[in-house]
Design a protein around this motif. Structure first.
Motif, PDB file in Angstrom:
ATOM      1  N   GLU A 318      53.585  15.358  35.766  1.00 50.97           N
ATOM      2  CA  GLU A 318      54.486  15.249  36.108  1.00 50.97           C
ATOM      3  C   GLU A 318      54.619  15.888  35.058  1.00 50.97           C
ATOM      4  O   GLU A 318      56.096  16.785  35.304  1.00 50.97           O
ATOM      5  N   TRP A 319      54.410  16.439  34.128  1.00 50.62           N
ATOM      6  CA  TRP A 319      54.800  18.205  33.489  1.00 50.62           C
ATOM      7  C   TRP A 319      55.064  18.889  34.193  1.00 50.62           C
ATOM      8  O   TRP A 319      56.953  19.541  33.954  1.00 50.62           O
ATOM      9  N   ALA A 320      54.333  19.398  35.293  1.00 51.32           N
ATOM     10  CA  ALA A 320      55.089  20.200  36.193  1.00 51.32           C
ATOM     11  C   ALA A 320      56.195  20.023  36.534  1.00 51.32           C
ATOM     12  O   ALA A 320      56.595  20.914  36.571  1.00 51.32           O
ATOM     13  N   GLU A 321      56.218  18.130  37.362  1.00 50.35           N
ATOM     14  CA  GLU A 321      57.636  18.518  38.306  1.00 50.35           C
ATOM     15  C   GLU A 321      58.416  18.964  36.702  1.00 50.35           C
ATOM     16  O   GLU A 321      59.493  19.206  37.265  1.00 50.35           O
ATOM     17  N   PHE A 322      58.176  18.053  35.890  1.00 50.37           N
ATOM     18  CA  PHE A 322      59.569  18.400  34.959  1.00 50.37           C
ATOM     19  C   PHE A 322      60.189  19.574  35.180  1.00 50.37           C
ATOM     20  O   PHE A 322      61.217  19.959  34.893  1.00 50.37           O
ATOM     21  N   LEU A 323      58.895  20.582  34.317  1.00 50.32           N
ATOM     22  CA  LEU A 323      59.884  21.552  34.252  1.00 50.32           C
ATOM     23  C   LEU A 323      60.177  22.620  35.611  1.00 50.32           C
ATOM     24  O   LEU A 323      60.776  23.611  35.376  1.00 50.32           O
ATOM     25  N   ASP A 324      59.883  22.454  36.675  1.00 49.30           N
ATOM     26  CA  ASP A 324      59.380  22.706  37.729  1.00 49.30           C
ATOM     27  C   ASP A 324      61.279  22.203  37.600  1.00 49.30           C
ATOM     28  O   ASP A 324      62.085  22.658  38.473  1.00 49.30           O
ATOM     29  N   ILE A 325      61.868  21.150  38.109  1.00 50.59           N
ATOM     30  CA  ILE A 325      63.093  20.478  37.853  1.00 50.59           C
ATOM     31  C   ILE A 325      64.329  21.547  36.839  1.00 50.59           C
ATOM     32  O   ILE A 325      65.188  22.025  37.538  1.00 50.59           O
ATOM     33  N   LEU A 326      63.525  21.810  36.512  1.00 47.73           N
ATOM     34  CA  LEU A 326      64.443  22.500  34.361  1.00 47.73           C
ATOM     35  C   LEU A 326      64.489  23.597  35.020  1.00 47.73           C
ATOM     36  O   LEU A 326      65.226  24.382  34.764  1.00 47.73           O
ATOM     37  N   GLU A 327      63.542  24.141  35.596  1.00 49.29           N
ATOM     38  CA  GLU A 327      63.438  25.232  35.748  1.00 49.29           C
ATOM     39  C   GLU A 327      64.097  26.508  36.646  1.00 49.29           C
ATOM     40  O   GLU A 327      64.838  27.345  37.112  1.00 49.29           O
ATOM     41  N   ALA A 328      64.523  25.422  38.186  1.00 52.20           N
ATOM     42  CA  ALA A 328      65.871  25.531  38.936  1.00 52.20           C
ATOM     43  C   ALA A 328      66.745  25.582  38.433  1.00 52.20           C
ATOM     44  O   ALA A 328      67.947  26.579  39.149  1.00 52.20           O
ATOM     45  N   HIS A 329      67.310  25.424  37.066  1.00 52.78           N
ATOM     46  CA  HIS A 329      68.565  25.791  36.669  1.00 52.78           C
ATOM     47  C   HIS A 329      68.475  26.303  35.153  1.00 52.78           C
ATOM     48  O   HIS A 329      68.284  26.011  34.545  1.00 52.78           O
ATOM     49  N   PRO A 330      68.178  27.918  34.814  1.00 62.37           N
ATOM     50  CA  PRO A 330      67.499  28.661  34.142  1.00 62.37           C
ATOM     51  C   PRO A 330      68.623  28.577  32.972  1.00 62.37           C
ATOM     52  O   PRO A 330      68.252  28.407  31.378  1.00 62.37           O
ATOM     53  N   ASP A 331      70.283  28.703  33.496  1.00 65.05           N
ATOM     54  CA  ASP A 331      70.952  28.653  32.482  1.00 65.05           C
ATOM     55  C   ASP A 331      70.972  27.119  31.455  1.00 65.05           C
ATOM     56  O   ASP A 331      71.058  27.373  30.782  1.00 65.05           O
TER      57      ASP A 331
END
Length: 617
Positions: A318-331
């Motif tokens: 779940e943490w991996a999924e969350f970080l992937d979603i967030l990292e898709a929008h670096p700004d």
């Protein structure tokens, strides 16, 4: 010999599509096992009783409650035995020997008294957090609930008066009950001991427990009276009457406030609370972040605050999924701040609410370390540990954790009781995390851990602000006297001024010492806006001068229902004040509607104080 299939039959068989009898993409009853939106709490409790490990429950209770009670009740017996033995030995010696013995006794007292006092003190506060404060909160909310249902008070002002009177009544009743318990246990107490008692330690069991009961009951009687009248005379939460307006040239901050994303680790995964009544997978959060990125490109945001429950059960996937979603929008990621919610650290088992951790379980610490790693990855260079020397903040979180990197990796790989204990203390000492203001009169953010340290999935949603954390918070606020602040936590500080039908809603998710914490924040209220999530309720209100913002969940609704979140607008007010302007509502349409639209998203709407989707936090 079988005859070959004729050519005309081959296409017919090849084109047949086999539909599963049970479509796994739609889930089944296992997905609803812990879902409070699909099953009643009574049904979940029945499953719990059938599946719970009584051995682990008894052991956890003995370790968490019985052992602290024994150590607290034994402390006066040990102390008096020690003093008595030392006095008798002093009476037997004379001359130089007496002087040496006196010095030795004083040295032993100085060395030994402090550990004994710390043991008694720590166990006293442990019992206070486990039994006294929850007991008071449970009784107060029970009386409030009964009073509100009988009085049918429906408006905010009427509810405020009813709740204030109920607090005073709860304090008086609990004072009487606790006093009677203390009087009943008093005849079995014993407050002085002797070394000879060691020959028959079993005779100390009853007086030791009686001592503890009298101490805690007396404390509860006095505390309930003080807390009850303090709560009765405190400001009650009310709907915000109106939003402020920015003056010409005022500094403005735009803060997107999301909460309770409950990211799952599977493409078709369902959430614990909602089961099949909620969304599948993480597509709704993906759409919310895409919408936020579009808005940010047009009118930049200063902060993106996610106030807990980023994950559904704190698992690595779940943490991996969350970080992937967030990292898709670096700004957006560079502006994002997160804090731990109960689902991030307190869920023992996704599918079994009867499972519990032992108090010293390494798995319990592992969930905290997963959350801490994610927090450091998102904001480790900006958030600082709340240790202050004058006006200087503590080290950045990433720098503070770097010397422990090897220990964290070794623990995540192999576990262990001793590393678990050390890292659990590290977690307790880190909060609140402070994002200091860029200028002395700018906007700072304090990120709290409001989760009670529970071992049981069934009680995972309770909250508690420790005294040490509150002291570090006020130290941070005092170190920046001209700054404005967002105080962010996961749990709600007070019960909202709206009727509650289910008693479980107001006790199962409560911040146990929320009324006390409101009093802590009161002197700073003019320059604070408190933001939280947890209840998934859309509410903006105030307790006196303290503005409180409760975030709805932009995720937790069935696929066919719309959700929303807000971009809040804060403005610097005169005299160091912080004003709350009218927010911008961002609608996230239902899945089918989103697919039908070429743009994929709904527009901007007005704020609302209605609960869009009540679920247990």
């Amino acid at each position: 010999m079988n005859e070959p299939l004729v050519e005309t039959e081959r296409p017919r068989h090849a084109q047949e599509r086999v539909k599963p009898l049970l479509d796994p993409r739609l889930g089944d009853m296992e997905n609803d096992h812990s879902a409070t939106k699909q099953r009643t709490l009574l049904a979940i409790a029945g499953s719990l009783l059938a599946e719970i490990s009584l051995t682990k429950l008894l052991f956890a209770g003995a370790f968490s409650i019985l052992l602290p009670a024994v150590l607290l009740g034994l402390a006066p017996l040990v102390l008096t035995a020690w003093v008595g033995e030392t006095s008798s030995r002093l009476a037997e010696v004379t001359g130089v020997s007496a002087i040496l013995v006196v010095l030795a006794a004083l040295s032993a007292a100085w060395i030994g008294w402090r550990p004994l006092f710390r043991i008694a003190e720590s166990n006293f506060w442990s019992l206070n957090a486990l039994a006294v404060q929850p007991g008071y909160a449970l009784w107060r909310e029970a009386l409030r609930h009964l009073t509100e249902r009988s009085a049918k008070a429906r408006t905010g002002a009427e509810l405020a008066r009813t709740r204030a009177m109920s607090c005073a009544a709860a304090g008086l009743v609990l004072f009487g009950v606790a006093a009677l318990v203390a009087l009943a246990a008093w005849p079995a107490t014993r407050w002085s001991g002797a070394v000879a008692d060691l020959a028959s330690p079993h005779l100390l069991i009853l007086p030791t427990l009686a001592n503890s009961i009298v101490v805690m009951s007396t404390y509860l009687a006095i505390a309930a009276l003080v807390w009850g009248f303090a709560d009765a005379t405190a400001d009650q939460p009310l709907d915000l009457e109106g939003f402020a307006a920015a003056g010409p040239g005022d500094r403005i901050w735009r803060v997107a406030h999301l909460s309770d994303a409950h990211v799952v680790g599977e493409r078709y995964g369902f959430r614990i609370e909602s089961g099949r009544a909620g969304p599948r997978g993480n597509e709704r959060l993906v759409r919310a972040m895409e919408r936020l990125a579009t808005l940010h490109a047009v009118e930049p945001l200063d902060l993106v605050l996610i106030s807990g429950d980023m994950t559904d059960a704190g698992t690595a996937a779940e943490w991996a999924e969350f970080l992937d979603i967030l990292e898709a929008h670096p700004d957006l990621a560079r502006r994002t701040l997160i804090l731990p919610g109960n689902h991030d650290v307190n869920i023992v088992d996704r599918t079994n609410p009867a499972r519990l951790d032992l108090p010293f379980s390494p798995v319990k610490t592992l969930r905290k370390m997963r959350a801490l790693s994610a927090i450091a990855a998102v904001q480790g260079g900006r958030a600082r540990v709340a240790s202050f020397e004058g006006a200087t903040p503590g080290p950045a979180l990433a720098a503070a954790l770097e010397p422990r990197r090897d220990a964290l990796e070794a623990f995540a790989d192999a576990g262990g009781l001793r590393p678990s204990a050390r890292l659990a203390r590290l977690w307790d000492d880190l909060f609140p995390l402070i994002v200091p203001p860029a200028e002395e009169d700018g906007l700072g953010v304090a990120l709290l851990d409001s989760n009670a340290d529970t071992n049981f999935s069934f009680t995972n949603a309770l909250g508690l602000i420790t005294v040490g954390q509150a002291q570090r918070l006020t130290g941070a606020l005092d170190a920046h006297p001209k700054a404005r602040w967002i105080v962010a936590l996961h749990h709600h500080l007070a019960e909202y001024p709206m009727p509650v039908d289910a008693f479980s809603e107001r006790v199962g998710t409560a911040l146990i010492n929320g009324s006390w914490f409101l009093r802590v924040l009161k002197p700073y209220a003019e320059r604070i806006v408190a933001m939280h999530g947890h209840r998934h309720i859309d509410w903006i209100g105030a307790c006196g001068n303290l503005r409180i913002v409760s975030a709805p969940s932009a995720v937790m609704a069935p696929d066919g229902e719309q959700t929303h979140f807000y971009i809040h607008v804060l403005a610097a007010g005169p005299g160091g004040g912080l004003r709350l302007l009218e927010p911008q509502r961002i609608d996230i349409p239902a899945e089918a509607e989103a697919q039908a639209r070429s743009t994929g998203f709904a527009g901007v709407g007005p704020p609302s104080n209605s609960a869009i989707h009540r679920v247990e936090g």
